[in-house]
Design an enzyme around this catalytic site. Structure first.
Site, PDB file in Angstrom:
ATOM      1  N   HIS A 351      -1.927   5.514  10.920  1.00 53.34           N
ATOM      2  CA  HIS A 351      -2.248   4.179  10.400  1.00 53.34           C
ATOM      3  C   HIS A 351      -2.262   3.200  11.299  1.00 53.34           C
ATOM      4  CE1 HIS A 351      -2.427   6.045   6.210  1.00 53.34           C
ATOM      5  NE2 HIS A 351      -1.508   6.883   6.599  1.00 53.34           N
ATOM      6  N   LYS A 539      -1.027 -10.437   2.319  1.00 52.20           N
ATOM      7  CA  LYS A 539      -0.822  -9.228   2.968  1.00 52.20           C
ATOM      8  C   LYS A 539       0.546  -9.395   3.619  1.00 52.20           C
ATOM      9  CE  LYS A 539      -4.729  -9.797   5.240  1.00 52.20           C
ATOM     10  NZ  LYS A 539      -5.294  -8.615   5.177  1.00 52.20           N
ATOM     11  N   ARG A 540       1.221  -8.376   4.072  1.00 49.38           N
ATOM     12  CA  ARG A 540       2.299  -8.519   4.892  1.00 49.38           C
ATOM     13  C   ARG A 540       2.171  -9.619   5.948  1.00 49.38           C
ATOM     14  NH1 ARG A 540       6.992  -5.084   3.836  1.00 49.38           N
ATOM     15  NH2 ARG A 540       7.767  -6.223   5.504  1.00 49.38           N
ATOM     16  N   LYS A 545      -1.873  -9.973  12.004  1.00 50.22           N
ATOM     17  CA  LYS A 545      -2.871 -10.374  10.919  1.00 50.22           C
ATOM     18  C   LYS A 545      -3.183 -11.763  10.828  1.00 50.22           C
ATOM     19  CE  LYS A 545      -0.526  -6.772   7.923  1.00 50.22           C
ATOM     20  NZ  LYS A 545      -1.733  -5.812   7.612  1.00 50.22           N
ATOM     21  N   THR A 647      -7.211  -2.542   3.340  1.00 47.77           N
ATOM     22  CA  THR A 647      -7.427  -1.989   1.802  1.00 47.77           C
ATOM     23  C   THR A 647      -7.440  -3.174   0.886  1.00 47.77           C
ATOM     24  OG1 THR A 647      -5.114  -1.408   1.558  1.00 47.77           O
ATOM     25  CG2 THR A 647      -6.542   0.287   1.935  1.00 47.77           C
ATOM     26  N   LYS A 651     -10.350  -4.422  -2.244  1.00 51.86           N
ATOM     27  CA  LYS A 651      -9.817  -5.211  -3.515  1.00 51.86           C
ATOM     28  C   LYS A 651     -10.466  -6.216  -3.846  1.00 51.86           C
ATOM     29  CE  LYS A 651      -5.576  -2.653  -2.709  1.00 51.86           C
ATOM     30  NZ  LYS A 651      -4.150  -2.764  -2.401  1.00 51.86           N
TER      31      LYS A 651
HETATM   32  C1  GPK Z   1       0.036   1.043   9.085  1.00 53.53           C
HETATM   33  F1  GPK Z   1       1.441   1.804  10.642  1.00 53.53           F
HETATM   34  C2  GPK Z   1       1.156   1.399   9.725  1.00 53.53           C
HETATM   35  C3  GPK Z   1       2.449   1.020   8.703  1.00 53.53           C
HETATM   36  O1  GPK Z   1       3.443   1.395   9.257  1.00 53.53           O
HETATM   37  N1  GPK Z   1       2.188   0.447   7.549  1.00 53.53           N
HETATM   38  C4  GPK Z   1       1.171   0.066   7.084  1.00 53.53           C
HETATM   39  O2  GPK Z   1       0.931  -0.420   6.022  1.00 53.53           O
HETATM   40  C5  GPK Z   1      -1.299   0.105   7.226  1.00 53.53           C
HETATM   41  N2  GPK Z   1      -0.034   0.297   7.767  1.00 53.53           N
HETATM   42  C6  GPK Z   1      -2.319  -0.406   8.212  1.00 53.53           C
HETATM   43  O3  GPK Z   1      -1.746  -1.395   8.937  1.00 53.53           O
HETATM   44  C7  GPK Z   1      -3.693  -0.876   7.374  1.00 53.53           C
HETATM   45  O4  GPK Z   1      -4.762  -1.260   8.307  1.00 53.53           O
HETATM   46  C8  GPK Z   1      -4.290   0.318   6.610  1.00 53.53           C
HETATM   47  O5  GPK Z   1      -5.140  -0.072   5.893  1.00 53.53           O
HETATM   48  C9  GPK Z   1      -2.900   1.030   5.894  1.00 53.53           C
HETATM   49  O6  GPK Z   1      -1.839   1.383   6.570  1.00 53.53           O
HETATM   50  C10 GPK Z   1      -3.590   2.238   5.075  1.00 53.53           C
HETATM   51  O7  GPK Z   1      -4.133   3.107   6.074  1.00 53.53           O
END
Ligand code: GPK
Length: 803
Positions: A351, A539-540, A545, A647, A651
């Site tokens: 991810h 978002k976080r 970001k 994601t 939305k």
């Molecule tokens: C990716 F590696 C990680 C993590 O530790 N936490 C997290 O929320 C997110 N992510 C990505 O940053 C997003 O770009 C992505 O859409 C999401 O995972 C789902 O795949």
């Protein structure tokens, strides 16, 4: 075909929903659990009685599903996070009885909304990764895929965020303190998990995962840690109460709290214990059920025929050696065969390409938690090295592949060797995995690598959270088939040039903005104008970001409006929200900066009819449900190459916002589907950033561009007050005055500033052509079909799981 099944099921639902019977059993439940008369019951009582009544309603179907799928091939989604949010409204939607239940309640003078607001979010995840897992559960059930979720039942979910004097303050999130209306404790399926220094009981809590109006009920099984022996009575009898509860606490500690770091590995013993705890319990559960229901084959020849485990990032990778351990140590399978079985059982999803998120565990910690798993990993590593040497590779050439190097276990390497599939979560992300992050592996085993672009469930993120738009779509399309086949939204394109439809789109957005304005006034105490542009970034909080890019731009815009009050400008409300990891100083600085800018601007009467800034408190799933429907502009401004997918971007799109975004993650696919001309693309592309990486000097941008200088200097000018926390100095330094060997402006904020500013100017001009804007909005909605998690999960099922 699908349509017919759907219609039949819907009719079945409506018939089954006998209103009188539902009301009767609801009131019965309410009185039974409270021992009160109806009039004396509280909202809390009424909420829990409603959960009970719904759980009774689905009980039979849930059992049917469990029985029917006992002997079939299933997918198992292993994830340390499931960010479920609230369940009441969503479950009613998926059962197809949302309106009916609302009606029933109003007949007995119960306001559904107040009951709904009693439910705490199940915040068992940090952000995108955890929410993706929850969307997948919804989509798998809706698509009638037999997918089982395995995770952790944290007693405390992600911390609650409070803002005090502009600073983030973390509070606890004991989400089940009043009970848990959506889980069943299945005591009899408890497992024993052994650590080197401790043995605990893993007790499963099962949550039903309902398909959309289709009778499928899948299971999300979350494990809770409890003492193996409840109480040591010898201590107790000797009046050593502290000692007696000590072991109990030590066991419960394992699932006490979700680690609040997003994208940042946490190298603590307790974290690995959490991971091993839920993976071991889950593997044992699978193996024991296999033995119970497939007793013709105790040789495990067919284990991988019936089980495929999808690993959600590096967190559950310890399940790999655990399966080998259970097969070899507890079932007498030969090591080599156990490895073969395992290799056919696992698939791995990555991810992120940020190095700080890829887990590696020091040998010492592994030996402290699960020594036998370390031994197994060591053997796997030796076999791998041996194999490479036989192929003629030098020690050095083998280095990037080693599972253990410098006494560190590299979890991603373990997963790649031992899985049949490795996937990224958007096209660009998967390409970067192949070209860069895992390039050595890709050279060796290209066939394992594949892309699965993320998606979101349209039930929660449109049908439930944006009722007005949802009804409008159904009316325009003449059917609500789109709710389970989202590509049908494409049919809306026939209204692109219909003025009446476009006006309706604007009216719906306006209504949603009024709702949000009311909510923000109640919750944040800030009054905002629903006629202004709602520009939202939630978002976080993370440097990549680039919330600080957004904020620097707002500072500069504010100064321009001050200097030139008659400037042509469409009133805009900038809304930001998100949590910072408690130990991430710079992310907390960004939160302080947002709140300080909001304080200054919102109190300045010269401008505050044109521009307002809101930092929403405690952004979470249930807050998102109110924000996405009300957005005009979706800010997706990460440095190109850094956001794996995103994601939230989907939305917003589904709810008709236009994307102001970089060429990154799934933004690219949004631009491809909806047309880049219907959105706002800006900023440098990955290739360019890669090229200038070494030579980049942000100071050049700072000195050459007055607006940049103005915004950056304001961090230290005294106009903004960080209460002597040195937070604004830290942001200033990270941009142009790096400290201690850090690189200046690693995320290219200053490089992208000018283009970002110009693009905002374009948005501001174009917004006043309300019909053209609505047309673009409709274009986005009509082409959001690809981003349904139904599509994503079907791709997993077809390409990887072979369900
Ligand atoms: C990716 F590696 C990680 C993590 O530790 N936490 C997290 O929320 C997110 N992510 C990505 O940053 C997003 O770009 C992505 O859409 C999401 O995972 C789902 O795949």
């Amino acid at each position: 075909m699908k349509k017919i099944i759907y219609k039949k099921i819907k009719k079945y639902r409506r018939e089954k929903m006998n209103k009188n019977k539902f009301m009767e059993s609801y009131i019965e439940n309410l009185q039974r659990i409270t021992l009160k008369n109806f009039a004396e019951t509280s909202d809390k009582d009424r909420y829990f009685a409603l959960c009970d009544t719904i759980m009774e309603l689905i009980n039979q179907e849930w059992r049917n599903c469990k029985n029917r799928t006992r002997r079939s091939r299933k997918a198992y989604y292993f994830s340390a996070e499931f960010l479920v949010g609230r369940s009441l409204g969503n479950n009613l939607i998926n059962l197809g009885i949302y309106d009916e239940v609302k009606e029933i309640l109003s007949e007995i003078d119960i306001d559904f909304e107040s009951i709904e607001n009693f439910e705490d979010d199940a915040a068992l995840g940090n952000g995108g990764l955890g929410r993706l897992a929850a969307c997948f559960m919804d989509s798998a059930a809706t698509q009638k895929l037999d997918m089982y979720g395995y995770g952790v039942r944290y007693r405390e979910g992600l911390f609650k965020q409070k803002i005090e004097n502009g600073f983030q303050v973390e509070g606890g999130d004991h989400w089940i303190k009043d009970g848990d209306g959506w889980s069943i404790r299945v005591e009899s399926d408890s497992k024993i998990v052994k650590f080197r220094d401790q043995t605990v009981k893993a007790v499963p809590y099962d949550m039903p995962m309902l398909g959309f109006e289709n009778e499928q009920v899948n299971t999300l099984r979350l494990w809770q840690a409890e003492p193996f022996e409840e109480f040591d009575f010898s201590y107790f009898n000797n009046f050593q109460y502290d000692k007696a509860v000590e072991e109990k606490n030590r066991a419960e500690d394992i699932t006490r709290v979700l680690y609040p770091n997003d994208m940042q590995r946490e190298g603590r013993v307790l974290r690995l214990k959490q991971q091993y705890f839920f993976c071991s319990a889950s593997i044992q559960d699978m193996v024991s059920k296999y033995k119970r229901y497939f007793d013709h084959d105790l040789q495990f020849e067919d284990f991988s025929k019936y089980h495929i485990i999808q690993l959600n990032d590096t967190h559950p990778i310890i399940a790999i050696p655990e399966l080998i351990r259970v097969l070899v140590d507890e079932n007498g399978i030969e090591f080599k065969r156990a490895v073969e079985i395992t290799k056919n059982t696992f698939a791995f999803t990555n991810h992120t390409v940020l190095q700080e998120a890829l887990e590696s565990w020091p040998k010492d910690i592994m030996l402290e938690v699960c020594p036998r798993c370390f031994e197994i990993i060591k053997k796997l590593n030796e076999n791998l090295v041996k194999e490479f040497k036989e192929k003629g590779l030098s020690e050095e050439a083998i280095d990037p592949y080693r599972i253990i190097r410098f006494d560190q276990v590299r979890m991603a390497n373990l997963a790649i060797v031992m899985s049949k599939s490795v996937n990224g979560v958007a096209k660009l992300h998967t390409q970067i995995l192949k070209d860069d992050t895992f390039k050595n592996w890709y050279k060796l085993m290209p066939e394992k690598f594949n892309n699965k672009t993320n998606g979101i469930t349209p039930r929660r993120w449109l049908v439930y959270s944006n009722i007005k738009l949802s009804n409008f779509i159904t009316e325009k399309l003449g059917s609500d088939d789109w709710k389970y086949d989202l590509t049908k939204l494409k049919g809306l394109e026939k209204y692109l040039d219909d003025e009446k439809t476009l006006e309706e789109i604007n009216q719906i957005k306006f209504e949603n903005k009024k709702d949000l304005a009311k909510y923000i006034l109640e919750n944040e105490g800030i009054s905002i104008n629903p006629n202004s542009i709602f520009d939202i970034q939630v978002k976080r909080i993370h440097e990549y970001k680039r919330q600080h890019l957004n904020l620097l731009h707002i500072i500069n815009l504010y100064h321009k409006l001050k200097k030139n009050p008659d400037m042509d400008f469409y009133p805009t409300t900038f809304i930001l929200g998100g949590k910072a990891a408690p130990g991430y100083f710079r992310a907390k600085a960004i939160i302080k900066l947002a709140n300080e800018i909001a304080r200054v601007i919102n109190n300045d009467e010269e401008v505050n009819d044109k521009i307002k800034v809101v930092f929403v408190n405690n952004y979470r799933v249930s807050y998102g449900e109110k924000l996405f429907p009300a957005a005009d502009i979706s800010e997706q401004i990460s440095t190109a190459g850094k956001e794996a997918s995103g994601t939230g971007n989907m939305k917003f799109m589904l709810n008709g916002a236009l994307t102001l975004g970089t060429y990154d993650g799934a933004n690219i696919e949004i631009f491809e589907n909806a047309g880049v001309e219907n959105n706002y693309l800006f900023g440098a592309k990955v290739e360019e950033l890669n090229e200038i990486y070494d030579s980049y000097n942000p100071k050049e941008f700072y000195y050459k561009n007055e607006d940049i200088k103005d915004a950056v200097d304001t961090l230290l000018s005294g106009e903004l007050n960080d209460n002597d926390s040195y937070m604004f100095l830290d942001i200033y330094n990270c941009l142009i005055n790096p400290q201690g060997g850090e690189k200046a402006d690693t995320y290219f904020v200053l490089k992208d500033f000018e283009d970002y500013k110009k693009t905002h100017e374009k948005i501001n001009k174009e917004y006043s052509d309300r019909l053209t804007w609505a047309r673009k909005s409709l274009k986005n909605i009509a082409n959001a079909g690809y981003f349904s998690s139904d599509r994503t999960i079907l791709e997993y099922a077809k390409d990887i799981w072979k369900l």
